[in-house]
Design a protein around this motif. Structure first.
Motif, PDB file in Angstrom:
ATOM      1  N   LEU A  16     -34.645  47.839  25.925  1.00  0.00           N
ATOM      2  CA  LEU A  16     -34.098  48.352  27.173  1.00  0.00           C
ATOM      3  C   LEU A  16     -32.795  49.125  26.929  1.00  0.00           C
ATOM      4  O   LEU A  16     -32.519  50.112  27.620  1.00  0.00           O
ATOM      5  N   ALA A  17     -32.007  48.678  25.944  1.00  0.00           N
ATOM      6  CA  ALA A  17     -30.759  49.392  25.635  1.00  0.00           C
ATOM      7  C   ALA A  17     -31.050  50.788  25.110  1.00  0.00           C
ATOM      8  O   ALA A  17     -30.342  51.751  25.448  1.00  0.00           O
ATOM      9  N   ARG A  18     -32.090  50.919  24.298  1.00  0.00           N
ATOM     10  CA  ARG A  18     -32.444  52.263  23.806  1.00  0.00           C
ATOM     11  C   ARG A  18     -32.954  53.141  24.934  1.00  0.00           C
ATOM     12  O   ARG A  18     -32.670  54.346  24.974  1.00  0.00           O
ATOM     13  N   ARG A  19     -33.700  52.549  25.847  1.00  0.00           N
ATOM     14  CA  ARG A  19     -34.223  53.336  26.965  1.00  0.00           C
ATOM     15  C   ARG A  19     -33.149  53.661  28.008  1.00  0.00           C
ATOM     16  O   ARG A  19     -33.362  54.517  28.859  1.00  0.00           O
ATOM     17  N   ALA A  20     -32.021  52.985  27.946  1.00  0.00           N
ATOM     18  CA  ALA A  20     -30.967  53.209  28.936  1.00  0.00           C
ATOM     19  C   ALA A  20     -30.153  54.463  28.661  1.00  0.00           C
ATOM     20  O   ALA A  20     -29.382  54.892  29.522  1.00  0.00           O
ATOM     21  N   VAL A  21     -30.304  55.056  27.476  1.00  0.00           N
ATOM     22  CA  VAL A  21     -29.520  56.249  27.140  1.00  0.00           C
ATOM     23  C   VAL A  21     -29.966  57.412  28.020  1.00  0.00           C
ATOM     24  O   VAL A  21     -31.122  57.841  27.972  1.00  0.00           O
ATOM     25  N   SER A  22     -29.050  57.906  28.848  1.00  0.00           N
ATOM     26  CA  SER A  22     -29.297  59.073  29.703  1.00  0.00           C
ATOM     27  C   SER A  22     -28.331  60.162  29.247  1.00  0.00           C
ATOM     28  O   SER A  22     -27.161  60.156  29.632  1.00  0.00           O
ATOM     29  N   ILE A  74     -22.236  55.475  32.368  1.00  0.00           N
ATOM     30  CA  ILE A  74     -23.557  55.761  32.945  1.00  0.00           C
ATOM     31  C   ILE A  74     -24.636  54.986  32.203  1.00  0.00           C
ATOM     32  O   ILE A  74     -25.540  54.390  32.818  1.00  0.00           O
ATOM     33  N   ASN A  75     -24.564  54.968  30.869  1.00  0.00           N
ATOM     34  CA  ASN A  75     -25.560  54.221  30.097  1.00  0.00           C
ATOM     35  C   ASN A  75     -25.531  52.731  30.427  1.00  0.00           C
ATOM     36  O   ASN A  75     -26.585  52.080  30.504  1.00  0.00           O
ATOM     37  N   GLN A  76     -24.334  52.162  30.631  1.00  0.00           N
ATOM     38  CA  GLN A  76     -24.229  50.744  30.976  1.00  0.00           C
ATOM     39  C   GLN A  76     -24.851  50.473  32.336  1.00  0.00           C
ATOM     40  O   GLN A  76     -25.560  49.473  32.525  1.00  0.00           O
ATOM     41  N   SER A  77     -24.608  51.355  33.306  1.00  0.00           N
ATOM     42  CA  SER A  77     -25.175  51.166  34.642  1.00  0.00           C
ATOM     43  C   SER A  77     -26.699  51.267  34.604  1.00  0.00           C
ATOM     44  O   SER A  77     -27.408  50.497  35.278  1.00  0.00           O
ATOM     45  N   VAL A  78     -27.214  52.207  33.824  1.00  0.00           N
ATOM     46  CA  VAL A  78     -28.671  52.332  33.705  1.00  0.00           C
ATOM     47  C   VAL A  78     -29.246  51.110  33.010  1.00  0.00           C
ATOM     48  O   VAL A  78     -30.324  50.610  33.393  1.00  0.00           O
ATOM     49  N   PHE A  79     -28.570  50.580  32.013  1.00  0.00           N
ATOM     50  CA  PHE A  79     -29.033  49.375  31.321  1.00  0.00           C
ATOM     51  C   PHE A  79     -29.086  48.190  32.276  1.00  0.00           C
ATOM     52  O   PHE A  79     -30.067  47.427  32.291  1.00  0.00           O
ATOM     53  N   LEU A 107     -23.976  64.421  21.326  1.00  0.00           N
ATOM     54  CA  LEU A 107     -24.706  65.607  21.765  1.00  0.00           C
ATOM     55  C   LEU A 107     -26.209  65.406  21.608  1.00  0.00           C
ATOM     56  O   LEU A 107     -26.990  65.836  22.458  1.00  0.00           O
ATOM     57  N   HIS A 108     -26.620  64.715  20.551  1.00  0.00           N
ATOM     58  CA  HIS A 108     -28.043  64.538  20.259  1.00  0.00           C
ATOM     59  C   HIS A 108     -28.581  63.188  20.716  1.00  0.00           C
ATOM     60  O   HIS A 108     -29.637  62.748  20.253  1.00  0.00           O
ATOM     61  N   GLY A 109     -27.863  62.495  21.613  1.00  0.00           N
ATOM     62  CA  GLY A 109     -28.394  61.292  22.229  1.00  0.00           C
ATOM     63  C   GLY A 109     -28.240  60.023  21.432  1.00  0.00           C
ATOM     64  O   GLY A 109     -28.818  58.991  21.800  1.00  0.00           O
ATOM     65  N   GLN A 110     -27.479  60.030  20.350  1.00  0.00           N
ATOM     66  CA  GLN A 110     -27.257  58.821  19.555  1.00  0.00           C
ATOM     67  C   GLN A 110     -25.955  58.177  20.020  1.00  0.00           C
ATOM     68  O   GLN A 110     -24.897  58.330  19.397  1.00  0.00           O
ATOM     69  N   HIS A 111     -26.035  57.444  21.132  1.00  0.00           N
ATOM     70  CA  HIS A 111     -24.865  56.889  21.787  1.00  0.00           C
ATOM     71  C   HIS A 111     -24.609  55.454  21.342  1.00  0.00           C
ATOM     72  O   HIS A 111     -25.505  54.791  20.778  1.00  0.00           O
TER      73      HIS A 111
END
Length: 479
Positions: A55-61, A242-247, A35-39
């Motif tokens: 880049l992995a940290r920035r990929a969290v959507s 989704i996070n993997q695709s953004v990464f 919920l708080h973005g810690q994926h």
């Protein structure tokens, strides 16, 4: 048959409830993290460097808060209607009832949203209805991360036979403290760890004043096994996709989104000794090349005709973008959230198309209203009992009134209400509650002003008061 709670000691109940918190704690904390973005990190090679990890940290959507907020913002209790007003006649919604006074005293107009968001996030949340030191009855929300309840039949019972909420967690040698309720009493529980049953102590017995456990569960969805599930946990796999695709998009954008210029057959210039003119060699005996200052403003040329210049095309990014879009649409379909809420694409959509897109969400919200409405009705019965109102405490026909949150213009609503008045003959005052956005206080104000504006009724009342009653004729006497 003896109730289960009557045959179990308070200490045993406390140990069992603390064990429930320990068992479910990891799962609920993982939901809270999402919920708080810690994926979880997307997949990357084991030898990934710091740039990859950035880049992995920035990929969290993080789409999870939107999945909670969308239905929660359509859940708003406006009034409470008791079951009967007397003589078997259904009562009208009224803000002067004991139940609604308790609602306002507890400031639940604002605090109800936290109860819904907790239930939608973790699958369940709780409220506690109790009499304060000053004698007033109040209700407050309890977090699922700190609270557990036991039911004899968790799938069908609305009343727990015991509940516990942690007030303070253990810190070092200082024990944690919790509050425990059963059907009659409240206890203070102290413990050193959730998985250390030997450290649990129970003390400070007192009556809480209700005839049943004063904790009420708000469950978003309960199956026949008694398991509760919210809107986040089933969507974690889609969120990770989704996070993997953004990464992958960020990697392609960072390392392969520009053309690469190549040259073959050309040796770079080397460093030479200014005195002898001999090449300068490194430790391995190889000539040391001169640094080349090459950028977009400079050209490379070679005197050797065998030198070949070329380029490598950039990596197309549209495929990654389409993959992200597809995953978001899957998230929309599975979570019953309209696509335009997630993608922001509402251009050229008619009112009928928007209504069709929000049909699934409307059904989902209706399901939540039924479940949460039953829980609020139990809260009102508890509040009435603790206030000494025995009649309202046994009122199982009362119901909460939910605010109409559908997106309709005032002109559309007025036209529809006018047709109901003219074509079906429904009294105008009976339609006031269906005006979008109207509150119970406004309805009462309208009623008061309508009585003041009723000049014909006031004139009839004045004439009736001014006209003396005719004298009663004496009864005839028999000759």
């Amino acid at each position: 048959m003896i109730p289960l709670a009557a045959s179990v000691s308070p200490a045993a109940l406390a140990r069992q409830l603390l064990a429930v918190l320990g068992r479910d704690g990891a799962r609920l904390r993982r939901i809270d993290d999402y919920l708080h973005g810690q994926h979880d990190d997307p997949y990357m090679p084991p030898q990934a460097d710091d740039e990859y990890r950035l880049l992995a940290r920035r990929a969290v959507s993080n789409w999870m808060p939107l999945l909670v907020s969308t239905p929660a913002q359509a859940l708003y209790v406006d009034a409470f209607r008791p079951g009967e007003s007397g003589g078997g006649v259904p009562a009208a919604a009224d803000s002067t009832t004991v139940e609604w006074e308790h609602w306002q005293r507890s400031r639940l107009d604002a605090r109800q949203a936290a109860v819904y968001r907790g239930a939608l996030t973790y699958g369940h949340s709780f409220t506690l209805t109790e009499r304060a030191r000053n004698g007033q009855v109040r209700t407050k929300g309890l977090s699922a991360l700190r609270t557990a309840a036991l039911f004899e039949d968790p799938a069908n019972d609305e009343t727990p036979f015991a509940a516990l909420t942690v007030v303070t967690w253990p810190m070092g040698d200082d024990p944690g403290r919790a509050r425990l309720w059963d059907a009659r009493n409240e206890y203070v529980v102290r413990f050193l760890s959730l998985d250390d049953p030997d450290s649990v102590t129970v003390s400070d017995l007192r009556r809480h004043g209700a005839s049943e456990c004063p904790v009420t569960r708000f469950a978003a969805s309960v199956d026949l096994e008694g398991r509760t599930v919210g809107v986040i946990e089933p969507m974690i796999a889609l969120q990770d996709r989704i996070n993997q695709s953004v990464f992958d998009l960020l990697l392609a954008q960072t390392y392969g989104s520009t053309k690469v210029r190549t040259v073959s057959g050309m040796a770079p210039p080397i460093q030479r000794d200014p005195e002898t003119g001999e090449p300068v060699l490194d430790a391995a005996g190889n000539p040391v090349p001169l640094p080349i200052n090459h950028n977009a403003k400079r050209f490379l040329f070679a005197e050797d005709p065998d030198v070949r210049f070329g380029s490598l095309d950039e990596t197309p990014l549209q495929g990654f973008i389409d993959s992200i879009d597809m995953s978001v649409r899957h998230l929309s379909a599975v979570s019953q959230t309209p696509p335009h809420h997630l993608l922001g694409q509402i251009a050229n959509l008619s009112a009928e198309a928007l209504l069709a897109a929000e049909t699934a969400l409307s059904r989902k919200i209706a399901e939540f209203r039924v479940a949460f409405g039953e829980s609020w009705e139990r809260v009102f019965r508890l509040a009435a009992e603790l206030s000494g109102n025995i009649t309202s405490a046994g009122d199982y026909r009362g119901e909460v009134m939910w605010r109409d949150m559908e997106s309709r213009s005032l002109a559309q609503s007025a036209d529809a209400l006018g047709k109901l008045r003219e074509q079906l003959g429904i009294p105008a005052r009976g339609l006031w509650a269906r005006v979008p956005g109207v509150t119970q206080t406004e309805l009462e104000d309208w009623e008061h002003k309508a009585e003041q504006d009723d000049s014909v009724g006031q004139l009839a009342s004045a004439l009736k008061r001014a006209t003396p009653e005719p004298a009663a004729r004496p009864a005839p006497v028999a000759a």
